[in-house]
Design a protein around this motif. Structure first.
Motif, PDB file in Angstrom:
ATOM      1  N   ALA A 186     -23.319  58.523   2.067  1.00 55.42           N
ATOM      2  CA  ALA A 186     -21.910  58.163   2.195  1.00 55.42           C
ATOM      3  C   ALA A 186     -21.542  56.918   1.391  1.00 55.42           C
ATOM      4  O   ALA A 186     -20.382  56.504   1.392  1.00 55.42           O
ATOM      5  CB  ALA A 186     -21.565  57.933   3.665  1.00 55.42           C
ATOM      6  N   SER A 205     -16.255  60.744   1.026  1.00 56.15           N
ATOM      7  CA  SER A 205     -17.020  60.918   2.264  1.00 56.15           C
ATOM      8  C   SER A 205     -16.256  60.407   3.468  1.00 56.15           C
ATOM      9  O   SER A 205     -16.503  60.821   4.604  1.00 56.15           O
ATOM     10  CB  SER A 205     -18.364  60.184   2.177  1.00 56.15           C
ATOM     11  OG  SER A 205     -19.165  60.723   1.162  1.00 56.15           O
ATOM     12  N   ASN A 206     -15.336  59.466   3.217  1.00 55.14           N
ATOM     13  CA  ASN A 206     -14.562  58.890   4.311  1.00 55.14           C
ATOM     14  C   ASN A 206     -13.218  59.583   4.512  1.00 55.14           C
ATOM     15  O   ASN A 206     -12.426  59.164   5.344  1.00 55.14           O
ATOM     16  CB  ASN A 206     -14.316  57.393   4.043  1.00 55.14           C
ATOM     17  CG  ASN A 206     -15.610  56.612   3.970  1.00 55.14           C
ATOM     18  OD1 ASN A 206     -16.538  56.892   4.716  1.00 55.14           O
ATOM     19  ND2 ASN A 206     -15.682  55.641   3.071  1.00 55.14           N
TER      20      ASN A 206
END
Length: 216
Positions: A186, A205-206
């Motif tokens: 991440a 990824s966030n």
């Protein structure tokens, strides 16, 4: 892996339980969703060839399934789905040529649904009342089924919403809700896309790609 067994009932599931979920497996599941009751609740047939399982046997089968799955590992979590409703008129129109006279009723689905929910309360197992959840939609009988029994896209959206709700609200450690689970790799990367300002980068990824209806 999502795996389904067409036409199964709790009796047949219990017979295969050790093969599907062996206790000596090196890797045990984090989550098992158990979904039996619709076929069990069918009315008995004069021959022995019928999915019907008497109510008390169904309850005991589900109890044995829960005990076995709970014993797999300390990390294995369970969600039981109760029997959903059916549209008897649509089922008759779509399936009578294949299945003959009506052998299912919405009332029998309710009885088996309530039995499943009561067992789950007794055993402290997370349960979803699908019989009620589907019928909360005012047009459920028109849009939630493909043939009066099997759920349509709209019907399955209700199932998914209820499962996500349990995963979000359960006090499980670790949490199994998608928004709380760790993401592998991440960290920020040179390969992430640029933001609107053309200077910052966006770590995807966030990001939330699930939609607001699923993240609430």
């Amino acid at each position: 892996m999502l795996r389904g067994y067409c036409g199964w009932n709790s009796r047949r599931a219990l017979q295969a339980l050790d093969k599907i979920f062996p206790k000596n497996a090196s890797d045990q599941p984090s989550l098992v969703i158990v979904y039996f009751g619709g076929n069990d609740s069918m009315h008995p047939h004069p021959t022995a060839h019928s999915p019907h399982v008497p109510l008390q046997e169904y309850i005991e089968n589900m109890r044995k399934i829960a005990i076995h799955l709970k014993s797999l590992s300390k990390k294995t979590r369970l969600i039981f789905l109760s029997s959903p409703p059916i549209n008897e008129v649509q089922m008759h129109e779509m399936l009578s040529d294949l299945l003959g006279p009506l052998k299912r009723t919405n009332e029998s689905c309710r009885i088996y649904s309530e039995a499943c929910l009561e067992l789950c309360r007794e055993m402290n197992v997370k349960a979803i009342d699908l019989w009620s959840a589907v019928q909360q939609r005012h047009d459920w009988s028109d849009v939630c089924f493909t043939d009066g029994i099997h759920l349509s896209h709209e019907g399955n959206k209700i199932v998914a919403k209820e499962i996500l709700k349990v995963l979000r609200e359960a006090d499980w450690e670790p949490s199994l809700h998608w928004n709380s689970m760790p993401t592998e790799f991440a960290e920020d990367s040179l390969y992430d896309p640029n933001g609107v300002d053309e200077e910052s980068i966006i770590n995807v990824s966030n990001g939330n790609f699930q939609g607001n209806s699923q993240s609430k």
